[in-house]
Write a protein that holds these residues in place. Structure first.
Motif, short mmCIF file in Angstrom:
data_model
loop_
_atom_site.label_atom_id
_atom_site.label_comp_id
_atom_site.label_asym_id
_atom_site.label_seq_id
_atom_site.Cartn_x
_atom_site.Cartn_y
_atom_site.Cartn_z
N UNK A 67 40.54 113.78 22.43
CA UNK A 67 39.54 113.67 21.36
C UNK A 67 40.11 112.88 20.19
N UNK A 68 41.40 113.09 19.90
CA UNK A 68 42.02 112.38 18.79
C UNK A 68 42.05 110.87 19.05
N UNK B 90 40.54 107.98 16.65
CA UNK B 90 41.25 106.80 16.18
C UNK B 90 40.37 105.56 16.32
N UNK B 91 39.61 105.50 17.40
CA UNK B 91 38.71 104.36 17.62
C UNK B 91 37.61 104.29 16.56
N UNK C 268 48.83 105.20 8.65
CA UNK C 268 47.76 106.11 8.24
C UNK C 268 46.51 105.83 9.06
N UNK C 269 45.79 106.90 9.36
CA UNK C 269 44.47 106.78 9.95
C UNK C 269 43.45 106.98 8.85
N UNK C 270 42.61 105.98 8.64
CA UNK C 270 41.58 106.04 7.60
C UNK C 270 40.23 106.29 8.26
N UNK C 271 39.59 107.39 7.86
CA UNK C 271 38.30 107.77 8.42
C UNK C 271 37.27 107.87 7.30
N UNK C 272 36.11 107.26 7.50
CA UNK C 272 35.03 107.33 6.53
C UNK C 272 33.91 108.18 7.10
#
Length: 203
Positions: free
Chosen positions: A170-171, A175-176, A189-193
């Protein structure tokens, strides 16, 4: 139906647990055959006086064990997960009149899927738990990274003090949905909006 009516309805639905021990609930799972279709009860409104402890443990692989025997019935696990909460670092199964302490090795819940939904030029990220709950990534339901047995794992806050583990598969899907960047400390860093909420997650 108003919020108070829903609360009263949930109280009546779950109050029949109060005249049983949890051992007897284990033997009578047919109490609520459609538990997976119900809403999460208002545990924050329940202030039970009676407390105890039982030999029930949620292992790190999210199997449930009672007195050394794995619980195989999904309906029973659904029932228990819906009345589970964490208070002052301890986990409890909570009814309107009593709460029973149990053991949790890692996170008590697990994420089964994640998806994006767009509307009016905004996009939200939704997490779906294995016990049928759904939360939106945001200020209240944040993601964190923390170590378990030397391995950094991602989690998201769900409800009543409970976090859910985000499995590796799921992770990768998550990431996609985001963007990987390198910050000033040369960390990835993983940036999620999600809506107006922007999360920067460092492993």
């Amino acid at each position: 139906m108003g919020k108070d009516d829903i609360s009263q309805s949930m109280y009546k639905k779950y109050s029949n647990l109060s005249d049983k021990t949890l051992d007897s609930v284990l033997e009578s799972i047919n109490l609520d055959g459609d538990i997976h279709k119900t809403q999460i009860p208002p545990l924050d409104q329940w202030q039970p006086q009676r407390c105890g402890k039982m030999d029930l443990c949620i292992h790190a692989n999210h199997t449930w064990w009672h007195e050394g025997t794995q619980i195989q019935r999904d309906a029973l696990i659904q029932l228990f997960s819906h009345i589970l909460c964490k208070e002052e670092s301890k986990y409890y199964l909570k009814t309107p009149v009593e709460k029973i302490e149990i053991e949790v090795e890692d996170a008590p819940l697990c994420i089964r899927g994640v998806e994006k939904s767009s509307q009016a030029e905004q996009t939200w990220i939704y997490f779906h738990t294995t016990d049928g709950d759904t939360v939106v990534l945001g200020e209240k339901n944040r993601m964190i990274m923390r170590a378990y047995k030397g391995e950094m794992r991602p989690y998201v806050y769900i409800r009543y003090g409970l976090y859910a583990l985000i499995p590796r598969s799921v992770f990768f899907h998550l990431i996609e949905m985001g963007e990987l960047i390198e910050n000033d400390q040369l960390q990835t860093e993983l940036v999620l909006q999600s809506g107006d909420f922007c999360l920067h997650l460092t492993a």
